[in-house]
Write an enzyme that holds these catalytic residues in place. Structure first.
Site, PDB file in Angstrom:
ATOM      1  N   ASN A 121       1.010  -1.002   0.168  1.00 46.54           N
ATOM      2  CA  ASN A 121       0.146   0.062   0.305  1.00 46.54           C
ATOM      3  C   ASN A 121       0.822   1.321  -0.017  1.00 46.54           C
ATOM      4  OD1 ASN A 121      -1.720   1.898   0.383  1.00 46.54           O
ATOM      5  ND2 ASN A 121      -2.237   1.281   2.656  1.00 46.54           N
ATOM      6  N   LYS A 131       0.063   4.085  -0.222  1.00 47.59           N
ATOM      7  CA  LYS A 131      -0.601   5.391   0.223  1.00 47.59           C
ATOM      8  C   LYS A 131      -0.502   6.626  -0.607  1.00 47.59           C
ATOM      9  CE  LYS A 131      -0.233   3.070   4.708  1.00 47.59           C
ATOM     10  NZ  LYS A 131      -0.041   3.256   6.240  1.00 47.59           N
ATOM     11  N   HIS A 160      -9.688   1.096   5.012  1.00 43.93           N
ATOM     12  CA  HIS A 160      -8.383   1.580   5.646  1.00 43.93           C
ATOM     13  C   HIS A 160      -8.371   2.331   6.841  1.00 43.93           C
ATOM     14  CE1 HIS A 160      -4.221   2.727   6.297  1.00 43.93           C
ATOM     15  NE2 HIS A 160      -3.888   1.522   5.680  1.00 43.93           N
ATOM     16  N   GLU A 211      -6.931   4.971   7.684  1.00 42.41           N
ATOM     17  CA  GLU A 211      -6.761   6.174   7.563  1.00 42.41           C
ATOM     18  C   GLU A 211      -7.950   6.662   6.849  1.00 42.41           C
ATOM     19  OE1 GLU A 211      -3.034   5.699   5.326  1.00 42.41           O
ATOM     20  OE2 GLU A 211      -2.092   5.088   7.301  1.00 42.41           O
ATOM     21  N   GLU A 251      -5.393  -5.027  10.878  1.00 38.64           N
ATOM     22  CA  GLU A 251      -4.491  -3.781  10.929  1.00 38.64           C
ATOM     23  C   GLU A 251      -4.721  -3.046  12.181  1.00 38.64           C
ATOM     24  OE1 GLU A 251      -2.533  -2.815   7.248  1.00 38.64           O
ATOM     25  OE2 GLU A 251      -4.489  -1.247   7.250  1.00 38.64           O
ATOM     26  N   GLY A 260       2.399   2.634  10.752  1.00 39.31           N
ATOM     27  CA  GLY A 260       3.281   3.843  10.571  1.00 39.31           C
ATOM     28  C   GLY A 260       3.803   4.154  11.678  1.00 39.31           C
ATOM     29  N   SER A 267       3.266  -1.835  10.258  1.00 41.65           N
ATOM     30  CA  SER A 267       4.771  -1.783  10.306  1.00 41.65           C
ATOM     31  C   SER A 267       5.313  -3.213  10.254  1.00 41.65           C
ATOM     32  CB  SER A 267       5.090  -1.450  12.006  1.00 41.65           C
ATOM     33  OG  SER A 267       4.622  -0.166  11.975  1.00 41.65           O
ATOM     34  N   GLY A 300       2.719  -0.954   4.380  1.00 40.60           N
ATOM     35  CA  GLY A 300       2.626   0.354   3.776  1.00 40.60           C
ATOM     36  C   GLY A 300       4.206   0.800   3.562  1.00 40.60           C
ATOM     37  N   GLY A 301       4.776   1.282   4.547  1.00 39.83           N
ATOM     38  CA  GLY A 301       6.133   2.101   4.545  1.00 39.83           C
ATOM     39  C   GLY A 301       7.131   1.200   3.730  1.00 39.83           C
TER      40      GLY A 301
END
Ligand code: PGA
Length: 249
Positions: free
Chosen positions: A9, A11, A92, A94, A163, A169, A209, A230-231
């Site tokens: 993802n 983002k 999600h 967010e 999640e 994050g 993470s 993600g990251g």
């Protein structure tokens, strides 16, 4: 046997040149990998990522549930179908927290995506305060059931991503035991709601993470079928390590 999935993802990150490089490298890397690799870029790069796809699938990060209309800035399921997109992230945290998506919208999106024969990757997870108050089970159950209880689903029509919001994050990953405990619980809820067979076949991803160091141990848990990343999905070499970890499940 559930085929593992690793979904990246991005983002609101990346660029056209990043997408080109990532697609090329993942096509080469995933050729003989026994993992379903999914790339979820920002919507402006979705067509590019979808068109380049040989050994991965593309996922939209969001969709609107209405067929068409005056919804400035939104994208419909038919538009995603036009691109050949297979997966859509829905719910999600967010989107829920920053953009105030409520459970009804999440349910409507899941229904619209399934109706369009695409697969929702339904994200659920508790906040830190909810976990500390012992509400993690109740929260994920409520989020899951409110999104799927009106649908007749088969196992290939849904992917769930657990999640925990406190791990997204933040660099703070749930321990493999903490994640496994909730994944097992989610599978139990699916069994009650749908059937044991369906629950057994549904892929449940962990997100929060996940990185090149933690992936292997998380993915070794019996109810964790891969990750929503993600990251670390923005670092090509790390993302490959995470995909390889899923291949060893
Ligand atoms: P993270 O994000 O891996 O950067 O924690 C996961 C996600 O939000 O899907």
């Amino acid at each position: 046997m559930r085929k593992p999935i690793v979904a990246g993802n991005w983002k609101m990150n990346g660029s056209g040149s990043f997408a080109a490089k990532m697609c090329e490298q993942i096509n080469l890397f995933a050729e003989n990998l026994d993992v379903e690799v999914v790339l979820s870029p920002p919507s402006v790069y979705l067509s590019q990522v979808q068109q380049a796809a040989k050994n991965y699938s593309a996922a939209a990060q969001n969709v609107h549930f209405a067929a068409s209309g005056a919804f400035t800035g939104e994208i419909s399921v038919a538009m995603l179908q036009d691109l050949g997109c297979q997966y859509v992230l829905v719910g999600h945290s967010e989107r829920r927290e920053i953009f105030a998506e409520n459970q009804q919208w999440v349910a409507d999106k899941v229904a619209a995506v399934v109706d369009a024969t695409m697969v929702p990757i339904l994200c659920i997870g508790e906040t830190l305060a909810q976990r500390q108050q012992g509400e993690a089970h109740a929260v994920v159950k409520q989020q899951l059931l409110s999104a799927i209880s009106s649908l007749q689903l088969s196992a290939d029509q849904l992917v769930v991503a657990y999640e925990p919001i406190w791990a997204i994050g933040t660099g703070e990953t749930a321990t493999p035991e903490q994640a496994q405990e909730i994944h097992k619980y989610i599978r139990g809820v699916l069994a009650e709601q749908l059937s044991a067979e369906m629950a057994n076949k549904t892929r449940i991803l962990y997100g929060g993470s996940v990185n090149a160091e933690t992936a292997a141990e998380l993915f070794s848990q019996p109810d964790i079928d891969g990750g929503l990343v993600g990251g670390a999905s923005l670092k090509i070499e790390d993302f490959k390590i995470i995909c390889s970890a899923a291949a060893n499940i």
